[in-house]
Design a protein around this motif. Structure first.
Motif, PDB file in Angstrom:
ATOM      1  N   THR A 114       0.828  -1.210   0.000  1.00 23.42           N
ATOM      2  CA  THR A 114       0.000   0.000   0.000  1.00 23.42           C
ATOM      3  C   THR A 114       0.862   1.260   0.000  1.00 23.42           C
ATOM      4  N   SER A 115       1.942   1.221   0.761  1.00 19.51           N
ATOM      5  CA  SER A 115       2.848   2.366   0.821  1.00 19.51           C
ATOM      6  C   SER A 115       3.456   2.669  -0.549  1.00 19.51           C
ATOM      7  N   LEU A 116       3.836   1.630  -1.285  1.00 24.28           N
ATOM      8  CA  LEU A 116       4.409   1.817  -2.620  1.00 24.28           C
ATOM      9  C   LEU A 116       3.368   2.363  -3.597  1.00 24.28           C
ATOM     10  N   LEU A 117       2.130   1.855  -3.500  1.00 19.93           N
ATOM     11  CA  LEU A 117       1.055   2.333  -4.376  1.00 19.93           C
ATOM     12  C   LEU A 117       0.737   3.805  -4.082  1.00 19.93           C
ATOM     13  N   LYS A 118       0.744   4.164  -2.815  1.00 16.41           N
ATOM     14  CA  LYS A 118       0.472   5.557  -2.433  1.00 16.41           C
ATOM     15  C   LYS A 118       1.518   6.512  -2.991  1.00 16.41           C
ATOM     16  N   ASN A 119       2.712   5.990  -3.216  1.00  9.42           N
ATOM     17  CA  ASN A 119       3.803   6.834  -3.690  1.00  9.42           C
ATOM     18  C   ASN A 119       4.038   6.730  -5.200  1.00  9.42           C
ATOM     19  N   GLY A 120       3.024   6.179  -5.916  1.00 10.01           N
ATOM     20  CA  GLY A 120       3.027   6.263  -7.365  1.00 10.01           C
ATOM     21  C   GLY A 120       3.446   5.038  -8.135  1.00 10.01           C
ATOM     22  N   ALA A 121       3.882   3.956  -7.463  1.00  9.21           N
ATOM     23  CA  ALA A 121       4.318   2.755  -8.179  1.00  9.21           C
ATOM     24  C   ALA A 121       3.135   1.846  -8.501  1.00  9.21           C
ATOM     25  N   LYS A 122       3.293   1.017  -9.529  1.00  7.61           N
ATOM     26  CA  LYS A 122       2.241   0.093  -9.972  1.00  7.61           C
ATOM     27  C   LYS A 122       2.728  -1.338  -9.788  1.00  7.61           C
ATOM     28  N   CYS A 123       1.907  -2.167  -9.126  1.00  2.92           N
ATOM     29  CA  CYS A 123       2.240  -3.581  -8.915  1.00  2.92           C
ATOM     30  C   CYS A 123       1.686  -4.419 -10.067  1.00  2.92           C
ATOM     31  N   VAL A 124       2.549  -5.276 -10.649  1.00  2.00           N
ATOM     32  CA  VAL A 124       2.136  -6.029 -11.846  1.00  2.00           C
ATOM     33  C   VAL A 124       2.094  -7.539 -11.645  1.00  2.00           C
ATOM     34  N   GLY A 125       2.430  -8.021 -10.447  1.00  6.48           N
ATOM     35  CA  GLY A 125       2.323  -9.459 -10.274  1.00  6.48           C
ATOM     36  C   GLY A 125       2.983  -9.998  -9.022  1.00  6.48           C
ATOM     37  N   LYS A 126       2.646 -11.289  -8.745  1.00  4.77           N
ATOM     38  CA  LYS A 126       3.258 -12.028  -7.640  1.00  4.77           C
ATOM     39  C   LYS A 126       4.316 -12.966  -8.218  1.00  4.77           C
ATOM     40  N   THR A 127       5.413 -13.123  -7.489  1.00  2.00           N
ATOM     41  CA  THR A 127       6.538 -13.888  -8.021  1.00  2.00           C
ATOM     42  C   THR A 127       6.754 -15.207  -7.286  1.00  2.00           C
ATOM     43  N   VAL A 128       7.426 -16.117  -7.994  1.00  2.00           N
ATOM     44  CA  VAL A 128       7.749 -17.445  -7.468  1.00  2.00           C
ATOM     45  C   VAL A 128       8.775 -17.307  -6.335  1.00  2.00           C
ATOM     46  N   MET A 129       8.699 -18.230  -5.372  1.00  2.18           N
ATOM     47  CA  MET A 129       9.624 -18.228  -4.235  1.00  2.18           C
ATOM     48  C   MET A 129       9.909 -19.661  -3.807  1.00  2.18           C
ATOM     49  N   ASP A 130      10.956 -19.867  -3.020  1.00  5.56           N
ATOM     50  CA  ASP A 130      11.191 -21.171  -2.405  1.00  5.56           C
ATOM     51  C   ASP A 130      10.036 -21.470  -1.452  1.00  5.56           C
ATOM     52  N   GLU A 131       9.696 -22.739  -1.325  1.00  5.34           N
ATOM     53  CA  GLU A 131       8.558 -23.134  -0.496  1.00  5.34           C
ATOM     54  C   GLU A 131       8.730 -22.685   0.960  1.00  5.34           C
ATOM     55  N   LEU A 132       7.703 -22.024   1.473  1.00  4.27           N
ATOM     56  CA  LEU A 132       7.610 -21.590   2.865  1.00  4.27           C
ATOM     57  C   LEU A 132       8.797 -20.711   3.278  1.00  4.27           C
ATOM     58  N   ALA A 133       9.450 -20.113   2.271  1.00  2.00           N
ATOM     59  CA  ALA A 133      10.589 -19.198   2.474  1.00  2.00           C
ATOM     60  C   ALA A 133      11.806 -19.898   3.062  1.00  2.00           C
ATOM     61  N   PHE A 134      11.921 -21.213   2.843  1.00  2.00           N
ATOM     62  CA  PHE A 134      13.132 -21.950   3.184  1.00  2.00           C
ATOM     63  C   PHE A 134      13.956 -22.128   1.918  1.00  2.00           C
ATOM     64  N   GLY A 135      15.253 -22.202   2.069  1.00  2.00           N
ATOM     65  CA  GLY A 135      16.117 -22.454   0.918  1.00  2.00           C
ATOM     66  C   GLY A 135      16.744 -21.193   0.373  1.00  2.00           C
ATOM     67  N   ILE A 136      17.953 -21.336  -0.205  1.00  2.00           N
ATOM     68  CA  ILE A 136      18.663 -20.183  -0.772  1.00  2.00           C
ATOM     69  C   ILE A 136      19.052 -20.419  -2.234  1.00  2.00           C
ATOM     70  N   THR A 137      18.545 -21.501  -2.843  1.00  2.00           N
ATOM     71  CA  THR A 137      18.890 -21.748  -4.252  1.00  2.00           C
ATOM     72  C   THR A 137      17.869 -21.160  -5.209  1.00  2.00           C
ATOM     73  N   GLY A 138      16.607 -21.019  -4.771  1.00  2.00           N
ATOM     74  CA  GLY A 138      15.568 -20.480  -5.646  1.00  2.00           C
ATOM     75  C   GLY A 138      14.790 -21.525  -6.409  1.00  2.00           C
ATOM     76  N   GLU A 139      15.045 -22.796  -6.146  1.00  2.00           N
ATOM     77  CA  GLU A 139      14.355 -23.872  -6.869  1.00  2.00           C
ATOM     78  C   GLU A 139      13.006 -24.184  -6.213  1.00  2.00           C
ATOM     79  N   ASN A 140      11.995 -24.452  -7.054  1.00  2.00           N
ATOM     80  CA  ASN A 140      10.659 -24.782  -6.560  1.00  2.00           C
ATOM     81  C   ASN A 140      10.104 -25.928  -7.403  1.00  2.00           C
ATOM     82  N   ARG A 141       9.847 -27.070  -6.774  1.00  2.00           N
ATOM     83  CA  ARG A 141       9.429 -28.277  -7.494  1.00  2.00           C
ATOM     84  C   ARG A 141       8.015 -28.159  -8.060  1.00  2.00           C
TER      85      ARG A 141
END
Length: 606
Positions: A114-141
């Motif tokens: 909300t803070s970013l939107l209030k300051n003029g930026a536009k959100c265009v999507g949600k991005t892929v992540m490691d499951e449950l925010a564990f892992g540092i390789t970026g792989e998702n099965r």
């Protein structure tokens, strides 16, 4: 298809059968072609967004206020968010389909979005992540691994993989991620972009799914330092103008030994960059791990007693083990009930981490928090209000995709040894790209004390152009060749080096051996002796390099294998160290040092 063939065999003379068969085959061909086209279209879409996006959406910015009001600071910029932030009307998936299936859509949007939107930026999507925010390789099965634009055959880093890729691929101007034990810093390094992890608690986490509250921080990626700076001013609610402070860079020389990137492309680049800038004091060089060993007393109970992990490196390993224990304890507190009830499908390595978190008994939790408190005080004492710690962001380059080495003890230990410093102190850290080495992206990190976020953002903006200029110069510079000289003089220098070594004057010994090498660069003993002095000084990378040179000149040099094994173990390269000690045993089967070291490393690796 088999039924159609049987029908033809039994009614081969009937023309109607042939018509039916023809229609069936044609239908199968059409269906196969349609399936092929759908798959091809999906592949094209994935290539277009590098597999970064889990879901495309449009959250438009708040209206621009009418003149004479100033233009909104983020006007015209686009951004993406990790699938860990709440967006009203959408299920926050946490990188796992079972989590998404068992949760309802969010009724509010995260404060940070909300803070970013209030300051003029536009959100265009949600991005892929490691499951449950564990892992540092970026792989998702489940959702696939986002494609690293700088190295498509290597991992992008995680857990904020999709956000980093979206920025690196120029799909958005900036992106939000979260950082618990390196989840912004690692992908920034692997994808060759800027990544900022703010001081713990500096940015509101309302509307964020927690992994570990004591470590979680909301970070962001950008290609342009001015955008990184503008986003920081919005999220951190900073004052536009403050008096300029002098800056003092503190190089963690021992930590650069964990990286195999030549110092010419890291330490030298940063040192030369500040020479042309005003307001920078002469840099300091320290052994950071030794400093922590002396100033974080509660870590002593976590240190492994090993003569090979000298000069404080074992302290960093202990610090990273406390960080991982704290993360797992708090994850269990947050999500144990859901994991046990749902029994989610998880990737193999993520599953190991989750099960370890859920099944471990945590007896003395207070000591974990005590280490964190002491670590913050130690960093504040070292850096004060003008200091910036300089270190490698990661120890190793990005792994190959689907590499079995992905979560090896060695890779994990080397990464976490560096990442634990900011995570456990709560300080702010920024990863800055510095070109390439042997095709891999290179980066350094700057860490400032807790609360010095504006100071650090201003520093990056101030230094960035000069840094990139020095990167260009360093990439076009060649290392100096060895110089051969008089044999008798080199032997005399070697003897002087030996005398200094016996007198425990390690630096003087290095100096004499180095002069001997300048005169005669083909003598394995000179390199081997200098390696011994480097080991005493805790200069493990230099010791390893000297041993490699000695072995290249004398393949049966047992001492060189033993010393290189010692150096590599100290650099947390366990498998390579084990091979060195095994090689020493082949040459000398009764060697006690090699025998003890081999057993210790086999146990450690297993």
């Amino acid at each position: 298809m088999s039924k159609t063939l049987n029908l033809i065999k039994t009614n081969a003379s009937n023309p109607k059968v042939w018509i039916v068969a023809g229609i069936t085959v044609a239908g199968i061909i059409v269906l196969a072609e349609a399936t092929r086209r759908r798959r091809r279209k999906a592949m094209i879409i994935k290539r277009e967004d590098f597999g970064a996006f889990l879901e495309r959406l449009e959250l438009n910015p708040f209206p621009q206020p009418p003149p004479p009001a100033a233009k909104l600071p983020l006007s015209g910029l686009t951004f993406a968010v990790k699938d860990i932030f709440d967006v009203e009307g959408y299920v926050t998936g946490f990188g796992n389909p079972d989590w998404q299936r068992t949760h309802e859509p969010a009724d509010k949007t995260a404060v940070v979005i909300t803070s970013l939107l209030k300051n003029g930026a536009k959100c265009v999507g949600k991005t892929v992540m490691d499951e449950l925010a564990f892992g540092i390789t970026g792989e998702n099965r489940h959702y696939g691994t986002p494609i690293n634009p700088t190295m498509p055959s290597n991992v992008p880093g995680g857990s904020s993989s999709g956000s980093a890729v979206a920025v690196a691929a120029e799909l958005v101007d900036f992106a939000l991620g979260t950082d618990t034990i390196g989840c912004v810093r690692v992908p920034a390094s692997f994808c060759g972009i800027l990544g900022f992890c703010p001081s713990h608690g500096a940015v509101s986490t309302i509307g964020l799914l927690p992994n570990s509250q004591s470590l979680d921080a909301i970070g962001w990626f950008a290609r342009d330092p001015s955008i990184l700076h503008r986003v920081g001013h919005v999220l951190l609610q900073l004052k536009a103008v403050e008096p300029r402070k002098a800056r003092r860079l503190v190089f963690a020389d021992d930590l650069f030994q964990l990286s195999k990137v030549p110092k010419q492309k890291t330490v030298y680049v940063v040192s030369k960059a500040i020479e042309k800038l005003s307001g920078y004091q002469p840099p300091l060089h320290i052994k950071f791990a030794e400093y922590i060993a002396s100033n974080v007393p509660s870590l002593k109970g976590f240190c492994q007693h090993s003569t090979n992990l000298q000069n404080g490196i074992s302290t960093l390993k202990a610090l990273s083990s406390v960080m991982v224990s704290l993360q797992r304890y708090e994850f269990r507190t947050n999500h144990e009930e859901w994991v046990k009830d749902v029994k989610p499908r998880l990737g193999l390595e993520i599953s190991h981490s989750i099960l370890a978190a859920i099944n471990t008994t945590y007896e003395n939790v207070k000591i974990l928090y005590k280490v964190k408190t002491e670590m913050r005080a130690a960093l504040q004492s070292l850096l004060k209000d003008d200091g910036i710690l300089v270190l490698p962001t990661t120890a190793d380059p990005p792994l190959k995709l689907n590499s079995k080495k992905g979560y090896s003890t060695e890779f994990q230990d080397r990464a976490c040894a560096l990442l634990s410093i900011a995570s456990m102190s709560g300080g702010c850290q920024v990863s800055v790209p510095l070109g390439r080495d042997e095709g891999f992206p290179v980066s350094v990190s700057f860490i400032a004390y807790h609360g010095a976020d504006k100071f650090l953002l201003d520093t990056v903006l101030d230094m960035y152009a000069s840094l990139q200029e020095q990167v260009s110069i360093a990439s076009n510079s060649a290392p100096l060749p060895d110089v051969n000289g008089n044999m008798d003089a080199s032997e005399l220098l070697k003897e002087k080096g030996n005398a200094a070594f016996k007198g425990r004057q390690w630096n003087k010994a290095v100096k004499y051996y180095s002069e001997a090498i300048k005169l005669n660069g083909t003598n394995a003993t000179y390199y081997n002796n200098r390696a011994a002095a480097y080991l005493e000084l805790g200069c493990f990378q230099q010791a390893e390099e000297d041993c490699c040179k000695a072995i290249s000149l004398d393949k049966k040099n047992v001492k060189a294998y033993l010393r290189r094994g010692t150096a590599r173990e100290s650099l947390l390269c366990y498998k390579e160290a084990l091979e060195d000690f095994k090689h020493a045993l082949v040459l000398e089967p009764q060697n006690k040092v090699a025998n003890v070291a081999e057993k210790r490393l086999r146990k450690l690796i297993s």
